[in-house]
Design an enzyme around this catalytic site. Structure first.
Site, PDB file in Angstrom:
ATOM      1  N   TYR A 154       0.834  -1.214   0.000  1.00 47.58           N
ATOM      2  CA  TYR A 154       0.000   0.000   0.000  1.00 47.58           C
ATOM      3  C   TYR A 154       0.867   1.262   0.000  1.00 47.58           C
ATOM      4  O   TYR A 154       0.597   2.225  -0.733  1.00 47.58           O
ATOM      5  CB  TYR A 154      -0.910  -0.036   1.223  1.00 47.58           C
ATOM      6  N   LYS A 158       0.894   4.060  -2.917  1.00 57.91           N
ATOM      7  CA  LYS A 158       0.516   5.449  -2.649  1.00 57.91           C
ATOM      8  C   LYS A 158       1.668   6.418  -2.937  1.00 57.91           C
ATOM      9  O   LYS A 158       1.430   7.563  -3.343  1.00 57.91           O
ATOM     10  CB  LYS A 158       0.041   5.590  -1.201  1.00 57.91           C
TER      11      LYS A 158
END
Length: 253
Positions: A154, A158
């Site tokens: 993640y 991001k």
């Protein structure tokens, strides 16, 4: 802006949480909104909230990581609402785990939805923005882009969204298109509730502990992100591009 002249926005991952709040806020701002999520039926509550308030919206089911599905979704949006000139790439998933436990499928799934999805959606929509001489791309990053335990996939995705955003700003600026990223901190959503469950904590207690570390003394809510997105897609934000705005209740490095 008259109804016939209303700009068309696409918000992905808009069935609930941040995406739903953004879609509803943009509709209040006068935009027609395509509410996109993996399951079209799950978008109905967001669409109903918009249309019951006098707005214009449609539900569109699409896997943003699937090139054909994205193309078909955009074609349908053009046919039913008009050419989109606002895109909010919000679709995302979590597959949290420590690196030594993280599977290749955990890594690939997160990269596919976040990065591949944003790439495919933006590529499909940018031609409409260029033709119109106006466009707004808002990508959802996260404070996790700075690193977060148990989120190697993640965090990398991001951080990638930030580089993607800055490159879009450079490439598309001369066509009247801006690109910016919003990096939320702790926002109370189903996703953060799932994180609390994963670590075995009551969600209310989880939020209280998080709030103690936030300078403004509270956790965020989806509307905090929606307000920021509203500004970034506005006419008045035309000189803001390539920026990452941390909406986290305090400064982030």
């Amino acid at each position: 802006m008259a109804a016939a002249e209303a700009r068309v926005a696409i918000v992905t991952g808009a069935a609930r949480g941040i995406g739903s709040a953004v879609a509803q806020r943009l509709a209040k701002d006068g935009l027609a909104v395509a509410v996109v999520d993996l399951d079209e039926k799950s978008c109905e509550s967001t669409v109903t909230a918009i249309t019951s308030g006098g707005g214009r919206a449609i539900a569109v089911g699409a896997d943003v990581s699937d090139e054909v599905a994205v193309q078909q979704a955009v074609e349908r949006i053009v046919a039913e609402l008009g050419s989109p000139t606002v895109l909010v790439n919000n679709a995302g998933i979590l597959r949290d785990n420590l690196l030594f436990k993280m599977t290749v499928s955990d890594w690939d799934a997160v990269m596919s939805v976040h990065l591949r999805g944003a790439f495919l959606m933006t590529k499909a929509v940018q031609k409409h923005m260029v033709d119109a001489g106006f466009g707004r791309v808002v990508n959802l990053s996260s404070t996790s882009a700075l690193g977060n335990r148990g989120q190697a996939n993640y965090s990398a995705a991001k951080a990638g969204m930030q580089g993607f955003t800055k490159t879009l700003a450079i490439e598309l600026g001369k066509f009247g298109v801006t690109a910016n990223a919003i990096a939320p901190g702790f926002i109370a959503t189903e996703m953060t509730a799932a994180t609390a469950a994963r670590v075995g904590m009551d969600f209310d207690e989880f939020k209280k502990l998080a709030a103690k570390e936030i300078p403004v003394g509270r956790v965020g809510v989806p509307d905090d992100i929606a307000h920021t997105a509203s500004f970034l897609v506005s006419e008045g934000a035309g000189f803001v591009s390539g920026q990452v705005i941390y909406v986290a209740g305090g400064p982030k490095d």
